[in-house]
Design an enzyme around this catalytic site. Structure first.
Site, PDB file in Angstrom:
ATOM      1  N   CYS A   1       0.656  -1.224  -0.148  1.00 23.25           N
ATOM      2  CA  CYS A   1       0.044   0.093   0.065  1.00 23.25           C
ATOM      3  C   CYS A   1       0.764   1.382   0.010  1.00 23.25           C
ATOM      4  O   CYS A   1       2.142   1.252   0.456  1.00 23.25           O
ATOM      5  CB  CYS A   1      -0.950   0.007   1.294  1.00 23.25           C
ATOM      6  SG  CYS A   1      -1.891  -1.435   1.463  1.00 23.25           S
TER       7      CYS A   1
ATOM      8  N   ARG B   1       4.063  -0.657  -5.124  1.00 23.17           N
ATOM      9  CA  ARG B   1       3.949  -1.238  -4.051  1.00 23.17           C
ATOM     10  C   ARG B   1       2.695  -1.799  -3.606  1.00 23.17           C
ATOM     11  O   ARG B   1       2.413  -2.709  -2.880  1.00 23.17           O
ATOM     12  CB  ARG B   1       4.264  -0.314  -2.781  1.00 23.17           C
ATOM     13  CG  ARG B   1       5.397   0.520  -2.884  1.00 23.17           C
ATOM     14  CD  ARG B   1       5.652   1.466  -1.925  1.00 23.17           C
ATOM     15  NE  ARG B   1       5.897   1.054  -0.502  1.00 23.17           N
ATOM     16  CZ  ARG B   1       6.782   1.301   0.138  1.00 23.17           C
ATOM     17  NH1 ARG B   1       7.757   1.814  -0.213  1.00 23.17           N
ATOM     18  NH2 ARG B   1       6.859   0.439   1.548  1.00 23.17           N
TER      19      ARG B   1
ATOM     20  N   TRP C   1      -3.055  -2.500  -1.728  1.00 18.76           N
ATOM     21  CA  TRP C   1      -2.739  -4.153  -1.622  1.00 18.76           C
ATOM     22  C   TRP C   1      -3.622  -4.729  -0.511  1.00 18.76           C
ATOM     23  O   TRP C   1      -3.408  -4.619   0.775  1.00 18.76           O
ATOM     24  CB  TRP C   1      -1.103  -4.444  -1.358  1.00 18.76           C
ATOM     25  CG  TRP C   1      -1.043  -5.840  -1.765  1.00 18.76           C
ATOM     26  CD1 TRP C   1      -0.384  -6.403  -2.737  1.00 18.76           C
ATOM     27  CD2 TRP C   1      -0.557  -7.078  -0.669  1.00 18.76           C
ATOM     28  NE1 TRP C   1      -0.174  -7.824  -2.464  1.00 18.76           N
ATOM     29  CE2 TRP C   1      -0.567  -7.989  -1.225  1.00 18.76           C
ATOM     30  CE3 TRP C   1      -0.919  -6.932   0.511  1.00 18.76           C
ATOM     31  CZ2 TRP C   1      -0.092  -9.304  -0.819  1.00 18.76           C
ATOM     32  CZ3 TRP C   1      -0.607  -8.169   1.239  1.00 18.76           C
ATOM     33  CH2 TRP C   1      -0.293  -9.328   0.476  1.00 18.76           C
TER      34      TRP C   1
ATOM     35  N   ASN D   1      -2.030   1.926   6.025  1.00 15.04           N
ATOM     36  CA  ASN D   1      -1.040   0.848   5.456  1.00 15.04           C
ATOM     37  C   ASN D   1      -0.874  -0.071   6.804  1.00 15.04           C
ATOM     38  O   ASN D   1      -0.476   0.173   7.935  1.00 15.04           O
ATOM     39  CB  ASN D   1       0.205   1.364   5.094  1.00 15.04           C
ATOM     40  CG  ASN D   1       0.154   1.873   4.033  1.00 15.04           C
ATOM     41  OD1 ASN D   1      -0.782   2.217   3.166  1.00 15.04           O
ATOM     42  ND2 ASN D   1       1.642   2.521   3.512  1.00 15.04           N
ATOM     43  N   GLY D   2      -0.864  -1.378   6.528  1.00 16.78           N
ATOM     44  CA  GLY D   2      -0.865  -2.401   7.790  1.00 16.78           C
ATOM     45  C   GLY D   2      -1.853  -3.203   8.090  1.00 16.78           C
ATOM     46  O   GLY D   2      -2.676  -3.236   7.258  1.00 16.78           O
TER      47      GLY D   2
ATOM     48  N   GLU E   1      15.575 -19.228  -6.821  1.00 13.31           N
ATOM     49  CA  GLU E   1      15.390 -18.073  -7.218  1.00 13.31           C
ATOM     50  C   GLU E   1      14.862 -17.884  -8.631  1.00 13.31           C
ATOM     51  O   GLU E   1      13.965 -17.267  -8.836  1.00 13.31           O
ATOM     52  CB  GLU E   1      16.666 -16.888  -7.160  1.00 13.31           C
ATOM     53  CG  GLU E   1      16.465 -15.734  -7.777  1.00 13.31           C
ATOM     54  CD  GLU E   1      15.573 -14.785  -6.983  1.00 13.31           C
ATOM     55  OE1 GLU E   1      14.858 -15.140  -5.973  1.00 13.31           O
ATOM     56  OE2 GLU E   1      15.429 -13.696  -7.357  1.00 13.31           O
TER      57      GLU E   1
ATOM     58  N   LYS F   1      11.108 -16.263  -9.652  1.00 12.14           N
ATOM     59  CA  LYS F   1      10.930 -15.432 -10.720  1.00 12.14           C
ATOM     60  C   LYS F   1      10.006 -15.933 -11.550  1.00 12.14           C
ATOM     61  O   LYS F   1       8.975 -15.190 -11.832  1.00 12.14           O
ATOM     62  CB  LYS F   1      12.143 -14.982 -11.546  1.00 12.14           C
ATOM     63  CG  LYS F   1      13.427 -14.491 -10.610  1.00 12.14           C
ATOM     64  CD  LYS F   1      12.902 -13.018 -10.348  1.00 12.14           C
ATOM     65  CE  LYS F   1      12.246 -12.696  -9.265  1.00 12.14           C
ATOM     66  NZ  LYS F   1      13.263 -12.529  -8.132  1.00 12.14           N
TER      67      LYS F   1
ATOM     68  N   GLU G   1       6.342 -15.965  -9.966  1.00  8.37           N
ATOM     69  CA  GLU G   1       6.004 -14.489  -9.578  1.00  8.37           C
ATOM     70  C   GLU G   1       5.350 -13.758 -11.031  1.00  8.37           C
ATOM     71  O   GLU G   1       4.182 -13.207 -10.873  1.00  8.37           O
ATOM     72  CB  GLU G   1       7.119 -13.599  -9.316  1.00  8.37           C
ATOM     73  CG  GLU G   1       7.298 -13.825  -7.521  1.00  8.37           C
ATOM     74  CD  GLU G   1       8.262 -12.783  -7.540  1.00  8.37           C
ATOM     75  OE1 GLU G   1       8.276 -11.781  -6.785  1.00  8.37           O
ATOM     76  OE2 GLU G   1       9.708 -12.937  -8.094  1.00  8.37           O
TER      77      GLU G   1
ATOM     78  N   HIS H   1      14.010 -38.794  -5.538  1.00  8.67           N
ATOM     79  CA  HIS H   1      13.595 -38.978  -4.526  1.00  8.67           C
ATOM     80  C   HIS H   1      12.024 -38.490  -4.447  1.00  8.67           C
ATOM     81  O   HIS H   1      11.388 -38.465  -3.392  1.00  8.67           O
ATOM     82  CB  HIS H   1      14.187 -38.477  -3.258  1.00  8.67           C
ATOM     83  CG  HIS H   1      15.491 -38.879  -2.902  1.00  8.67           C
ATOM     84  ND1 HIS H   1      15.775 -40.284  -2.484  1.00  8.67           N
ATOM     85  CD2 HIS H   1      16.869 -38.561  -3.182  1.00  8.67           C
ATOM     86  CE1 HIS H   1      17.148 -40.524  -2.424  1.00  8.67           C
ATOM     87  NE2 HIS H   1      17.855 -39.417  -2.807  1.00  8.67           N
TER      88      HIS H   1
ATOM     89  N   LYS I   1       5.618  -4.576  -3.869  1.00 11.45           N
ATOM     90  CA  LYS I   1       7.165  -4.404  -3.505  1.00 11.45           C
ATOM     91  C   LYS I   1       6.869  -4.192  -2.037  1.00 11.45           C
ATOM     92  O   LYS I   1       6.024  -3.168  -1.572  1.00 11.45           O
ATOM     93  CB  LYS I   1       7.238  -3.241  -4.338  1.00 11.45           C
ATOM     94  CG  LYS I   1       8.968  -3.035  -4.399  1.00 11.45           C
ATOM     95  CD  LYS I   1       9.588  -3.995  -5.546  1.00 11.45           C
ATOM     96  CE  LYS I   1      11.088  -3.921  -5.305  1.00 11.45           C
ATOM     97  NZ  LYS I   1      11.596  -5.000  -6.009  1.00 11.45           N
TER      98      LYS I   1
HETATM   99  C1  F6R Z   1      10.799 -11.684  -5.194  1.00 14.28           C
HETATM  100  C2  F6R Z   1      10.634 -10.676  -4.173  1.00 14.28           C
HETATM  101  C3  F6R Z   1      10.188 -10.751  -2.998  1.00 14.28           C
HETATM  102  C4  F6R Z   1      11.141 -10.212  -1.690  1.00 14.28           C
HETATM  103  C5  F6R Z   1      10.801 -10.064  -0.329  1.00 14.28           C
HETATM  104  C6  F6R Z   1      11.857  -9.655   0.836  1.00 14.28           C
HETATM  105  O1  F6R Z   1      11.190 -11.259  -6.347  1.00 14.28           O
HETATM  106  O2  F6R Z   1      10.715  -9.303  -4.514  1.00 14.28           O
HETATM  107  O3  F6R Z   1      10.488 -12.091  -2.424  1.00 14.28           O
HETATM  108  O4  F6R Z   1      12.670 -10.454  -2.026  1.00 14.28           O
HETATM  109  O5  F6R Z   1       9.557  -9.769  -0.011  1.00 14.28           O
HETATM  110  O6  F6R Z   1      11.794  -8.246   0.330  1.00 14.28           O
HETATM  111  P1  F6R Z   1      12.946  -7.410   1.018  1.00 14.28           P
HETATM  112  O7  F6R Z   1      14.196  -7.857   0.369  1.00 14.28           O
HETATM  113  O8  F6R Z   1      12.455  -5.937   0.532  1.00 14.28           O
HETATM  114  O9  F6R Z   1      13.013  -7.635   2.475  1.00 14.28           O
END
Ligand code: F6R
Length: 610
Positions: A2, A27, A75, A99-100, A483, A487, A490, A506, A605
């Site tokens: 948010c 965000r 969000w 927010n929260g 990772e 990606k 996501e 396994h 984000k």
């Molecule tokens: C994946 C991604 C998330 C962040 C996670 C931690 O692409 O961006 O998995 O890595 O939310 O976020 P930070 O690094 O900001 O603590």
């Protein structure tokens, strides 16, 4: 998560609020809304599900013009993303954005219903609006009423409030969700991130945990968690104005992938001598502290957690230091046994991730030697609250899927490994000098990997009609595979799983058929032959293989096997290099599938809620 923007000025603030929301949209982007105390003397709002552009369009049709207002991009946590759940929430003549998460919202909701308040949304935020309205009736002053209201809230919040009854101010409260005041001349602003306000000011005041603020055109008053009036330092924004524009790229994610050679270079700058890492890059007291470290505990979330998993291989293999890595949401609620002299390391792009921050705060009670943050945001809570810091220099990351933050975190973690090994005298002869030299060459190697862009784009076609994918890696390439799979899921919404290649037989091998492509990273190291056997197991079941292999690994294309040669690199640094083609692969698969690459569904984000 948010975004909040607020403004009190002499001019029409609606365009300022809208611009702020656009800058924060990465965000959270389920819905957006504004509440403006209009020049007609009424508090009015406009809310729209979807992106800020929907709200902008609605406002173009029915403008709201006024000098006081708040805005929000959401969000969803409580209640579906629809107009009636979008913020601001009203109660009487006041409006709230939040927010929260308010954990005791159900109890409060029942109490307020009993008092005759009618709820029009499913959100926890509406509870705050009604509670504040109720307090305001008794207490008369908006700031005083807000102070009384937050005493009854359990959970995390960044709040901004305006009221038609006191249209000279925005009032705000911070607990667990960041807020910053932007200082102007004869006008002041509020936001959950200063980024939202860079268009109007470069002077900021950061609220601390528990602060309440009363923001007017000519003044800002702040009270701390104990209700004492406090001054917070006004700081000039130093990190440089970074334009939120995609340049020649179609998406922020692709731009950020291509920025990696430059940001890795920046992360190394000033941190290496001729053949050593400069330990004081971690702070003046780092050398003394590092000499006492006997164990490392790393805690992080998502992509940052994967960086921590790579670091465990480095810390144990190169520096001989036992290392544990855990996701923050688990660590924070677990009874942990802390070994003596353990360094507590957090990794975070944003430095505001709720679980990581909470884990750090818990760790302070648990007897760790010290805390160290590897973080990309200098003014974040994580940096402020840690004993030592290494700032990655990735610059602003807008794409929700983290790319350049990850590779710069890896660089920071390798610097940490070498620093700990150097100070403790546990590095093998020549290792530090070799790796320092390799680190200097890394930006060039990354550039070479990026030059494979169009090859990877072609391979992506294999995935566009698939629903499932496996990623395999061995050793430090296992977290790289994790990772890569994160990606892909996501941004392309294809189900992807990562396994250590040796685990295939396994269980997961049962899933392999010609509809399940298997992606593997294969640097030329001592595990290569074992990995090749694992790949045979896949081919024998008809699985399509995509292998990113060292040019010297002797792997060739064959039926059902697509080999993409990677530039040769020192094995220690290979996790950083091999991340690049996996990022590109996800990107091109997502483009082929037509998803919203920079703002994938359901994500945001900076996850500032639990
Ligand atoms: C994946 C991604 C998330 C962040 C996670 C931690 O692409 O961006 O998995 O890595 O939310 O976020 P930070 O690094 O900001 O603590």
């Amino acid at each position: 998560m948010c975004g909040i923007v607020g403004a009190v000025a002499e001019r029409n603030i609606t365009p300022i609020l809208l611009e702020g929301l656009k800058r924060l949209e990465y965000r959270g982007y389920d819905s957006a809304g504004v509440a403006v105390f209009t020049n007609a003397g009424k508090l009015e709002r406009m809310r729209r599900p979807g992106k800020v552009s929907e709200l902008e369009q609605a406002l173009a049709g029915e403008p709201l013009v006024g000098r006081l207002g708040i805005a929000h991009t959401r969000w969803a946590t409580h209640g579906a993303p629809c107009e009636r759940n979008a913020h601001p929430h009203f109660s009487g003549d006041l409006a709230v954005v939040h927010n929260g998460i308010i954990e005791n919202h159900e109890v409060l909701r029942e109490q307020l219903k009993g008092l005759g308040y009618v709820f029009t949304s499913d959100t926890d935020t509406e509870v705050i609006a009604h509670l504040l309205n109720h307090k305001l009736k008794d207490l008369g002053d908006l700031t005083v009423a807000l102070k009384a209201t937050v005493k009854e809230l359990h959970g995390a919040y960044g709040l901004a409030v305006v009221s038609a009854s006191q249209p000279d101010r925005v009032v705000a409260a911070r607990s667990g969700s960041p807020l910053v005041i932007g200082l102007g001349l004869g006008e002041n602003f509020l936001a959950s991130d200063q980024l939202a306000l860079r268009q109007v000011t470069d002077r900021f005041m950061y609220l601390e945990e528990g602060d309440i603020a009363d923001i007017r055109r000519e003044s800002v008053a702040i009270w701390d968690v104990n209700g004492q009036s406090v001054e917070r330092e006004a700081v000039q924004y130093r990190d440089g104005a970074e334009a939120a524009d995609k340049g020649e790229y179609r998406h922020f994610m692709l731009k950020e992938i291509h920025e990696q050679p430059a940001v890795v270079q920046r992360t190394l700058e000033g941190r290496l001598s001729q053949n050593q890492v400069l330990v004081n890059a971690f702070g003046p007291q780092a050398a003394e502290l590092f000499a006492r470290v006997r164990n490392v505990q790393i805690v992080a979330c998502g992509t940052s957690y994967h960086a921590g998993m790579v670091a465990r291989y480095w810390l144990e293999e190169l520096a001989g230091i036992p290392c544990q890595v855990e996701v923050a949401s688990e660590f924070r609620y677990r009874k942990v046994v802390v070994q003596p002299d353990t360094l507590f390391v957090t990794i975070s792009q944003s430095g505001e991730t709720a679980d990581t921050l909470a884990a750090l705060r818990n760790a302070k009670e648990l007897g760790f030697l010290a805390s160290l943050a590897i973080c990309n945001v200098s003014i974040s809570s994580l940096v402020r609250e840690s004993d030592l810091t290494l700032l990655t220099q990735a610059g602003r990351e807008i794409g929700v899927a983290s790319t350049k933050a990850f590779t710069t975190q890896l660089v920071g973690l390798l610097l940490l490994t070498l620093s700990l090994g150097q100070v403790r005298g546990t590095l093998a002869e020549g290792v530090e000098a070799t790796l320092v030299e390799e680190l200097r060459r890394l930006p060039t190697r990354l550039g070479e990997a990026l030059a494979m862009d169009s090859t990877v784009e072609k391979v992506a076609e294999l995935f566009a009609d698939k629903n499932h994918t496996l990623f395999l890696g061995r050793g430090a390439q296992y977290p790289v595979a994790m990772e890569g799979s994160l990606k892909l899921k996501e941004i392309s919404y294809i189900h992807a799983e990562a396994y250590p290649a040796g685990e295939l037989k396994h269980g997961p091998l049962a899933l392999v058929d010609d509809d399940m492509p298997v992606v593997t990273v294969a640097p030329n190291n001592e595990l290569l032959e074992k990995l090749k056997s694992n790949l045979q197991e896949v081919r024998a079941r008809g699985g399509q293989l995509v292998v990113f292999a060292d040019e010297k690994a002797g792997m060739t294309n064959g039926e059902g096997t697509h080999v993409i040669n990677m530039p040769h690199i020192n094995d220690t640094l290979s996790p950083i290099l091999y991340t690049i083609p996996l990022q590109l692969l996800s990107y091109y698969v997502a483009v082929l599938k037509g998803t919203d690459v920079d703002q994938p569904r359901n994500l945001a984000k900076s996850v500032t809620v639990e």
